[in-house]
Design a protein around this motif. Structure first.
Motif, PDB file in Angstrom:
ATOM      1  N   GLN A  35       0.691  -1.237  -0.156  1.00 51.92           N
ATOM      2  CA  GLN A  35       0.009  -0.021  -0.003  1.00 51.92           C
ATOM      3  C   GLN A  35       0.848   1.460   0.004  1.00 51.92           C
ATOM      4  OE1 GLN A  35      -2.522  -0.573   3.517  1.00 51.92           O
ATOM      5  NE2 GLN A  35      -4.220  -1.517   2.236  1.00 51.92           N
ATOM      6  N   SER A  71       0.717   3.978  -3.146  1.00 54.99           N
ATOM      7  CA  SER A  71       0.340   5.170  -2.839  1.00 54.99           C
ATOM      8  C   SER A  71       1.611   6.431  -3.036  1.00 54.99           C
ATOM      9  CB  SER A  71      -0.012   5.121  -1.424  1.00 54.99           C
ATOM     10  OG  SER A  71      -0.316   6.536  -0.926  1.00 54.99           O
ATOM     11  N   LYS A  72       2.801   6.012  -2.596  1.00 62.02           N
ATOM     12  CA  LYS A  72       3.773   6.977  -3.044  1.00 62.02           C
ATOM     13  C   LYS A  72       3.766   7.241  -4.345  1.00 62.02           C
ATOM     14  CE  LYS A  72       8.633   7.957  -2.059  1.00 62.02           C
ATOM     15  NZ  LYS A  72       8.886   9.001  -3.078  1.00 62.02           N
ATOM     16  N   ILE A  84       1.670   6.937  -6.736  1.00 66.20           N
ATOM     17  CA  ILE A  84       0.691   7.610  -7.373  1.00 66.20           C
ATOM     18  C   ILE A  84       0.589   9.382  -6.846  1.00 66.20           C
ATOM     19  CG2 ILE A  84      -1.974   8.186  -7.399  1.00 66.20           C
ATOM     20  CD1 ILE A  84      -2.113   4.881  -7.256  1.00 66.20           C
ATOM     21  N   LYS A  85       1.188   9.470  -5.774  1.00 67.75           N
ATOM     22  CA  LYS A  85       1.191  10.719  -5.063  1.00 67.75           C
ATOM     23  C   LYS A  85       2.173  11.381  -5.982  1.00 67.75           C
ATOM     24  CE  LYS A  85      -0.680   9.870  -0.401  1.00 67.75           C
ATOM     25  NZ  LYS A  85      -0.230   9.506   0.897  1.00 67.75           N
ATOM     26  N   LEU A  90      -5.465  14.763  -1.855  1.00 73.05           N
ATOM     27  CA  LEU A  90      -5.241  13.939  -0.463  1.00 73.05           C
ATOM     28  C   LEU A  90      -6.226  14.031   0.297  1.00 73.05           C
ATOM     29  CD1 LEU A  90      -1.611  15.084   0.068  1.00 73.05           C
ATOM     30  CD2 LEU A  90      -2.408  13.006  -0.756  1.00 73.05           C
ATOM     31  N   PHE A 126      -8.017  10.418  -0.703  1.00 75.81           N
ATOM     32  CA  PHE A 126      -6.998   9.428  -1.207  1.00 75.81           C
ATOM     33  C   PHE A 126      -6.442   8.469  -0.261  1.00 75.81           C
ATOM     34  CE2 PHE A 126      -2.777   8.037  -2.694  1.00 75.81           C
ATOM     35  CZ  PHE A 126      -3.048   7.439  -3.897  1.00 75.81           C
ATOM     36  N   GLN A 127      -6.620   7.098  -0.657  1.00 73.11           N
ATOM     37  CA  GLN A 127      -6.120   6.081   0.115  1.00 73.11           C
ATOM     38  C   GLN A 127      -6.187   4.924  -0.654  1.00 73.11           C
ATOM     39  OE1 GLN A 127      -8.824   5.040   3.608  1.00 73.11           O
ATOM     40  NE2 GLN A 127      -6.904   3.742   4.355  1.00 73.11           N
ATOM     41  N   VAL A 128      -5.218   4.051  -0.700  1.00 69.00           N
ATOM     42  CA  VAL A 128      -4.919   2.643  -1.333  1.00 69.00           C
ATOM     43  C   VAL A 128      -5.626   1.693  -0.321  1.00 69.00           C
ATOM     44  CG1 VAL A 128      -3.529   0.986  -2.166  1.00 69.00           C
ATOM     45  CG2 VAL A 128      -2.987   3.424  -2.578  1.00 69.00           C
ATOM     46  N   LYS A 129      -6.773   1.199  -0.607  1.00 68.53           N
ATOM     47  CA  LYS A 129      -7.475   0.344   0.560  1.00 68.53           C
ATOM     48  C   LYS A 129      -7.030  -1.056   0.493  1.00 68.53           C
ATOM     49  CE  LYS A 129     -11.113   1.590   2.208  1.00 68.53           C
ATOM     50  NZ  LYS A 129     -11.321   2.076   3.668  1.00 68.53           N
ATOM     51  N   CYS A 166      -5.309  -3.921  -6.874  1.00 64.63           N
ATOM     52  CA  CYS A 166      -5.157  -2.629  -6.147  1.00 64.63           C
ATOM     53  C   CYS A 166      -6.580  -2.083  -6.048  1.00 64.63           C
ATOM     54  CB  CYS A 166      -4.212  -1.616  -6.186  1.00 64.63           C
ATOM     55  SG  CYS A 166      -2.489  -2.110  -6.473  1.00 64.63           S
ATOM     56  N   ILE A 213      -8.356   1.670  -5.093  1.00 62.87           N
ATOM     57  CA  ILE A 213      -7.979   3.085  -4.499  1.00 62.87           C
ATOM     58  C   ILE A 213      -9.197   3.901  -4.325  1.00 62.87           C
ATOM     59  CG2 ILE A 213      -6.790   5.064  -5.248  1.00 62.87           C
ATOM     60  CD1 ILE A 213      -4.887   3.041  -6.990  1.00 62.87           C
TER      61      ILE A 213
END
Length: 154
Positions: free
Chosen positions: A31, A35-36, A38-39, A55, A58-61, A70, A72
């Motif tokens: 995760q 996440s990094k 994509i950000k 942000l 935004f969260q990778v679930k 994934c 997201i």
């Protein structure tokens, strides 16, 4: 005022076969590194304002490193910006990667259903093509990922 809405993206990661990468480094998706990546892509393409806007929700679930699937969560207003940033991610670490959007939905329940179907199909294919057989450890790991995706909550 309308209620706050989210979008859930089910994405699949592919190693890019058209690009060379140094060494025999393979990527284990987590995760954090998804996440990094994509950000970083959002900030590169849309700047700090675009990153700050995305942000909020935004969260990778969910990440499955075996099937590279994934889920997201993003805010409704920023989902197109995040989607376009996902398509421009070219690598995670030193490993070239391509993301493919499988489903975009308005609820986690639908995203979980799509991800479960895709994971089940990939696991069945994996079990049929495994050369070294299906070890009990691998089967337990597969079962753990099914339990993890079933336990996802809003």
């Amino acid at each position: 005022m309308p209620p706050f809405r989210n979008r859930y993206m089910v994405v699949e990661a592919f190693l890019d076969p058209n690009r060379d990468f140094a060494g025999d480094e393979t990527i284990i998706l987590t995760q954090f590194n998804v996440s990094k990546a994509i950000k970083d892509s959002i900030q590169f393409n849309f700047g700090k304002c675009g990153l700050a806007a995305s942000l909020g929700s935004f969260q990778v679930k969910y990440v499955n490193p075996i099937t590279k699937l994934c889920i997201i969560r993003v805010a409704f207003k920023e989902h197109q910006m995040v989607w376009s940033a996902i398509t421009t991610v070219k690598s995670i670490g030193q490993c070239p990667i391509i993301f493919n959007l499988l489903d975009l939905s308005g609820s986690l329940k639908v995203g979980k259903t799509v991800a479960m179907k895709c994971d089940e199909a990939k696991f069945e294919h994996y079990k049929l093509t495994a050369k070294d057989g299906n070890s009990p450890q691998l089967l337990q790991e597969i079962h753990n990922y099914f339990e993890k995706i079933k336990a996802l909550e809003m």
